[in-house]
Scaffold this active site. Structure first.
Site, PDB file in Angstrom:
ATOM      1  N   THR A 193      -5.924   5.135 -45.933  1.00 55.58           N
ATOM      2  CA  THR A 193      -6.732   6.352 -45.907  1.00 55.58           C
ATOM      3  C   THR A 193      -7.923   6.252 -46.860  1.00 55.58           C
ATOM      4  O   THR A 193      -9.043   6.640 -46.519  1.00 55.58           O
ATOM      5  CB  THR A 193      -5.866   7.574 -46.271  1.00 55.58           C
ATOM      6  OG1 THR A 193      -4.719   7.601 -45.428  1.00 55.58           O
ATOM      7  CG2 THR A 193      -6.637   8.864 -46.106  1.00 55.58           C
ATOM      8  N   LYS A 229       0.280  -3.405 -47.820  1.00 55.99           N
ATOM      9  CA  LYS A 229       1.659  -3.036 -47.491  1.00 55.99           C
ATOM     10  C   LYS A 229       1.853  -3.099 -45.986  1.00 55.99           C
ATOM     11  O   LYS A 229       1.085  -2.511 -45.221  1.00 55.99           O
ATOM     12  CB  LYS A 229       1.979  -1.639 -48.025  1.00 55.99           C
ATOM     13  CG  LYS A 229       2.002  -1.577 -49.550  1.00 55.99           C
ATOM     14  CD  LYS A 229       2.524  -0.239 -50.037  1.00 55.99           C
ATOM     15  CE  LYS A 229       2.528  -0.162 -51.553  1.00 55.99           C
ATOM     16  NZ  LYS A 229       3.080   1.122 -52.040  1.00 55.99           N
ATOM     17  N   GLU A 257      -7.048  -2.285 -55.286  1.00 61.43           N
ATOM     18  CA  GLU A 257      -5.850  -3.051 -55.615  1.00 61.43           C
ATOM     19  C   GLU A 257      -4.857  -3.112 -54.461  1.00 61.43           C
ATOM     20  O   GLU A 257      -4.217  -4.139 -54.236  1.00 61.43           O
ATOM     21  CB  GLU A 257      -5.195  -2.512 -56.898  1.00 61.43           C
ATOM     22  CG  GLU A 257      -4.219  -1.370 -56.737  1.00 61.43           C
ATOM     23  CD  GLU A 257      -4.872  -0.009 -56.683  1.00 61.43           C
ATOM     24  OE1 GLU A 257      -5.877   0.162 -55.963  1.00 61.43           O
ATOM     25  OE2 GLU A 257      -4.344   0.911 -57.354  1.00 61.43           O
ATOM     26  N   VAL A 258      -4.711  -2.024 -53.696  1.00 61.53           N
ATOM     27  CA  VAL A 258      -3.660  -1.992 -52.678  1.00 61.53           C
ATOM     28  C   VAL A 258      -4.125  -1.232 -51.439  1.00 61.53           C
ATOM     29  O   VAL A 258      -4.834  -0.230 -51.534  1.00 61.53           O
ATOM     30  CB  VAL A 258      -2.364  -1.362 -53.250  1.00 61.53           C
ATOM     31  CG1 VAL A 258      -2.575   0.089 -53.652  1.00 61.53           C
ATOM     32  CG2 VAL A 258      -1.209  -1.489 -52.262  1.00 61.53           C
ATOM     33  N   ASP A 307      -2.414   0.790 -48.882  1.00 62.21           N
ATOM     34  CA  ASP A 307      -1.134   1.448 -48.619  1.00 62.21           C
ATOM     35  C   ASP A 307      -1.192   2.145 -47.259  1.00 62.21           C
ATOM     36  O   ASP A 307      -0.813   1.581 -46.242  1.00 62.21           O
ATOM     37  CB  ASP A 307      -0.831   2.430 -49.749  1.00 62.21           C
ATOM     38  CG  ASP A 307       0.596   2.968 -49.710  1.00 62.21           C
ATOM     39  OD1 ASP A 307       1.190   2.989 -48.618  1.00 62.21           O
ATOM     40  OD2 ASP A 307       1.116   3.367 -50.758  1.00 62.21           O
TER      41      ASP A 307
END
Length: 206
Positions: A119, A155, A113-114, A116
């Protein structure tokens, strides 16, 4: 205070729909691996848009990775999570079965989903590549397995993790939308979906 952005199921659906053409033309996946739990819903929605006439649905396999840690909050009902420092493998492909041999020579789309800190994605790509290489050696196969990545949101921040340079050079990474470093609240995380949708409707669109 952490700024929160509420995303609806309808928005997720449209992000997948808008990205499907590029995925089909550029990545040509014949297998998806969803990273749980955030990648499950996007992968399933995406599969509907990736289906070609007279062709079977693209299979979806799943792995579970966890990086986020819950932090104390001033409001017990409003917990805040932050990226942790260690990826925890909670579910993985069965290396003793035919699953791994089925990955050899495929175009594999990893869905989350994301993006960020990056990692989790770095871990997933690295470990899957190692496992596929091991399976290929056992099969005596020289077929090339190619990984691509799709996320709903990237992001815009300095990343701790890194993806293979050839993946980035060949544009085998796609984020449906790039956003600032906000906390994104997805609908499948909500315990009160009506409240979630009201908050989404009341906020300025990101």
């Amino acid at each position: 205070m952490v700024e929160k952005v509420y995303v609806t199921y309808n928005e997720v659906h449209k992000l997948c729909q808008a990205s499907a053409g590029r995925i089909l033309d550029g990545f040509k996946p014949n297998l998806m691996i969803a990273i749980g739990g955030g990648g499950y819903v996007p992968a399933r929605i995406l599969r509907s848009f990736l289906k070609r006439p007279s062709s079977p649905n693209i299979p979806i396999q799943a792995i579970g990775l966890s990086l986020y840690e819950q932090l104390p909050s001033s409001k017990p009902t409003d917990p805040v999570e932050t990226p942790g420092t260690k990826v925890t493998r909670t579910q993985w492909l069965d290396l003793s079965s035919l699953e791994m041999s089925n990955l050899v020579g495929k175009n594999i789309l990893i869905v989350d989903e994301v993006d960020d800190t990056r990692t989790t994605l770095e871990y997933a790509v690295r470990e899957l590549q190692k496992d596929v290489e091991t399976a290929a050696q056992k099969l005596g196969s020289s077929e090339k397995t190619q990984f691509s990545i799709f996320v709903l949101h990237n992001k815009d921040k300095t990343k701790k993790g890194h993806l293979p340079q050839d993946m980035m050079d060949e544009e085998r990474y796609l984020a449906a939308r790039t956003v600032s470093d906000v906390w994104i609240c997805y609908p499948w995380e909500a315990t009160d979906i009506d409240k979630h949708d009201r908050l989404a409707a009341s906020q300025a669109r990101y």
